[in-house]
Scaffold this motif. Structure first.
Motif, PDB file in Angstrom:
ATOM      1  N   GLU A 130     -24.596  22.961  48.036  1.00 13.69           N
ATOM      2  CA  GLU A 130     -23.445  23.531  48.739  1.00 13.69           C
ATOM      3  C   GLU A 130     -23.828  24.814  49.483  1.00 13.69           C
ATOM      4  O   GLU A 130     -23.460  25.001  50.643  1.00 13.69           O
ATOM      5  CB  GLU A 130     -22.322  23.831  47.745  1.00 13.69           C
ATOM      6  CG  GLU A 130     -21.111  24.473  48.390  1.00 13.69           C
ATOM      7  CD  GLU A 130     -20.074  24.920  47.377  1.00 13.69           C
ATOM      8  OE1 GLU A 130     -18.897  24.931  47.752  1.00 13.69           O
ATOM      9  OE2 GLU A 130     -20.424  25.278  46.233  1.00 13.69           O
ATOM     10  N   ILE A 131     -24.575  25.691  48.834  1.00 16.60           N
ATOM     11  CA  ILE A 131     -25.030  26.926  49.475  1.00 16.60           C
ATOM     12  C   ILE A 131     -25.821  26.595  50.728  1.00 16.60           C
ATOM     13  O   ILE A 131     -25.582  27.142  51.807  1.00 16.60           O
ATOM     14  CB  ILE A 131     -25.872  27.781  48.502  1.00 16.60           C
ATOM     15  CG1 ILE A 131     -24.997  28.306  47.365  1.00 16.60           C
ATOM     16  CG2 ILE A 131     -26.575  28.931  49.238  1.00 16.60           C
ATOM     17  CD1 ILE A 131     -25.784  28.883  46.194  1.00 16.60           C
ATOM     18  N   LYS A 132     -26.761  25.673  50.597  1.00 19.61           N
ATOM     19  CA  LYS A 132     -27.609  25.287  51.725  1.00 19.61           C
ATOM     20  C   LYS A 132     -26.796  24.629  52.837  1.00 19.61           C
ATOM     21  O   LYS A 132     -26.989  24.938  54.012  1.00 19.61           O
ATOM     22  CB  LYS A 132     -28.721  24.358  51.247  1.00 19.61           C
ATOM     23  CG  LYS A 132     -29.719  24.011  52.334  1.00 19.61           C
ATOM     24  CD  LYS A 132     -30.805  23.107  51.815  1.00 19.61           C
ATOM     25  CE  LYS A 132     -31.811  22.711  52.846  1.00 19.61           C
ATOM     26  NZ  LYS A 132     -31.340  22.471  54.185  1.00 19.61           N
ATOM     27  N   GLU A 133     -25.880  23.739  52.482  1.00 13.61           N
ATOM     28  CA  GLU A 133     -25.083  23.042  53.495  1.00 13.61           C
ATOM     29  C   GLU A 133     -24.204  23.999  54.287  1.00 13.61           C
ATOM     30  O   GLU A 133     -24.073  23.866  55.503  1.00 13.61           O
ATOM     31  CB  GLU A 133     -24.223  21.950  52.850  1.00 13.61           C
ATOM     32  CG  GLU A 133     -25.016  20.732  52.452  1.00 13.61           C
ATOM     33  CD  GLU A 133     -24.207  19.704  51.664  1.00 13.61           C
ATOM     34  OE1 GLU A 133     -22.996  19.924  51.419  1.00 13.61           O
ATOM     35  OE2 GLU A 133     -24.798  18.675  51.289  1.00 13.61           O
ATOM     36  N   ILE A 134     -23.587  24.948  53.612  1.00 19.33           N
ATOM     37  CA  ILE A 134     -22.745  25.915  54.317  1.00 19.33           C
ATOM     38  C   ILE A 134     -23.597  26.727  55.278  1.00 19.33           C
ATOM     39  O   ILE A 134     -23.238  26.928  56.440  1.00 19.33           O
ATOM     40  CB  ILE A 134     -21.982  26.822  53.328  1.00 19.33           C
ATOM     41  CG1 ILE A 134     -20.896  26.004  52.606  1.00 19.33           C
ATOM     42  CG2 ILE A 134     -21.371  28.036  54.043  1.00 19.33           C
ATOM     43  CD1 ILE A 134     -20.211  26.734  51.470  1.00 19.33           C
ATOM     44  N   ARG A 135     -24.738  27.169  54.815  1.00 20.36           N
ATOM     45  CA  ARG A 135     -25.624  27.972  55.658  1.00 20.36           C
ATOM     46  C   ARG A 135     -26.194  27.134  56.809  1.00 20.36           C
ATOM     47  O   ARG A 135     -26.258  27.619  57.939  1.00 20.36           O
ATOM     48  CB  ARG A 135     -26.743  28.551  54.804  1.00 20.36           C
ATOM     49  CG  ARG A 135     -26.247  29.466  53.672  1.00 20.36           C
ATOM     50  CD  ARG A 135     -26.093  30.902  54.071  1.00 20.36           C
ATOM     51  NE  ARG A 135     -27.342  31.491  54.431  1.00 20.36           N
ATOM     52  CZ  ARG A 135     -28.193  32.019  53.554  1.00 20.36           C
ATOM     53  NH1 ARG A 135     -27.917  32.062  52.283  1.00 20.36           N
ATOM     54  NH2 ARG A 135     -29.323  32.531  53.967  1.00 20.36           N
ATOM     55  N   ASP A 136     -26.584  25.884  56.538  1.00 17.88           N
ATOM     56  CA  ASP A 136     -27.141  25.026  57.584  1.00 17.88           C
ATOM     57  C   ASP A 136     -26.121  24.703  58.673  1.00 17.88           C
ATOM     58  O   ASP A 136     -26.493  24.434  59.813  1.00 17.88           O
ATOM     59  CB  ASP A 136     -27.679  23.719  56.990  1.00 17.88           C
ATOM     60  CG  ASP A 136     -28.981  23.909  56.233  1.00 17.88           C
ATOM     61  OD1 ASP A 136     -29.574  25.015  56.299  1.00 17.88           O
ATOM     62  OD2 ASP A 136     -29.412  22.954  55.547  1.00 17.88           O
ATOM     63  N   SER A 137     -24.837  24.717  58.327  1.00 20.03           N
ATOM     64  CA  SER A 137     -23.796  24.432  59.321  1.00 20.03           C
ATOM     65  C   SER A 137     -23.277  25.727  59.960  1.00 20.03           C
ATOM     66  O   SER A 137     -22.186  25.746  60.528  1.00 20.03           O
ATOM     67  CB  SER A 137     -22.644  23.646  58.691  1.00 20.03           C
ATOM     68  OG  SER A 137     -21.993  24.433  57.702  1.00 20.03           O
TER      69      SER A 137
END
Length: 187
Positions: free
Chosen positions: A68-75
């Motif tokens: 979730e942390i990575k997905e939010i940052r990647d988007s």
């Protein structure tokens, strides 16, 4: 593809340091290594069954929290943590809308664990979030809040959020209906 987490963190690491009521407070972007502590602290807030719609059964495991942390940052969103004396006390997130359609908007979510409320951390997180949003091209921040959360609603109004709508009787807390209030701020 191998991801250098330190490089990722430094790319997004916008940090603010404060002293609040004698405590060292740092607000910074979350990194995957925060996942375990974030999950633990978030679980404590969920147990209160007052501010959030989740149940303990809904909580992500540590692997899912890292994702979730990575997905939010990647988007191109924001996932910030506030640490008090080295411990995570809460978080704020901005989840961007879809690219091409609503990427200029973001959904805001925040929480603070018991024991850290009333210290002004909500204000610091809000200021951090609004500044971050302005720097990253977000034009509108949306949020939803239970109508019984007077403290949060006062904070949001103070920072320029206005009511855009309401879902009446959306939840039941302690046998009483609660409305879900939708608020937004244009930047």
């Amino acid at each position: 593809m191998v991801v250098d987490l330190k490089q990722m963190a430094s790319k997004h690491l916008e940090k603010n340091n404060y002293r609040v009521k004698g405590h060292q407070v740092i607000i910074r972007q979350a990194v995957p290594e925060d996942a375990e502590e974030l999950r633990k602290r978030f679980a404590r807030v969920v147990q209160e069954e007052v501010y959030l719609d989740e149940t303990p059964d809904d909580l992500p495991d540590i692997r899912e929290k890292r994702r979730e942390i990575k997905e939010i940052r990647d988007s191109e969103g924001m996932y910030a943590v506030v640490k008090v004396d080295g411990k995570i006390a809460g978080s704020a997130q901005l989840k961007r809308g879809s690219k091409g359609i609503s990427h200029h908007t973001a959904q805001f979510r925040t929480w603070l664990t018991p024991g850290y409320r009333g210290m002004g951390l909500g204000k610091k997180l809000m200021e951090y979030t609004i500044n971050w949003a302005k720097k990253h091209g977000i034009e509108k921040i949306n949020l939803d809040v239970w109508d019984t959360n007077d403290r949060a609603i006062r904070l949001y109004r103070k920072y320029g959020f206005r009511v855009e709508g309401c879902r009446r009787r959306q939840a039941i807390f302690d046998g009483k209906y609660v409305d879900e209030v939708f608020m937004a701020r244009f930047l």
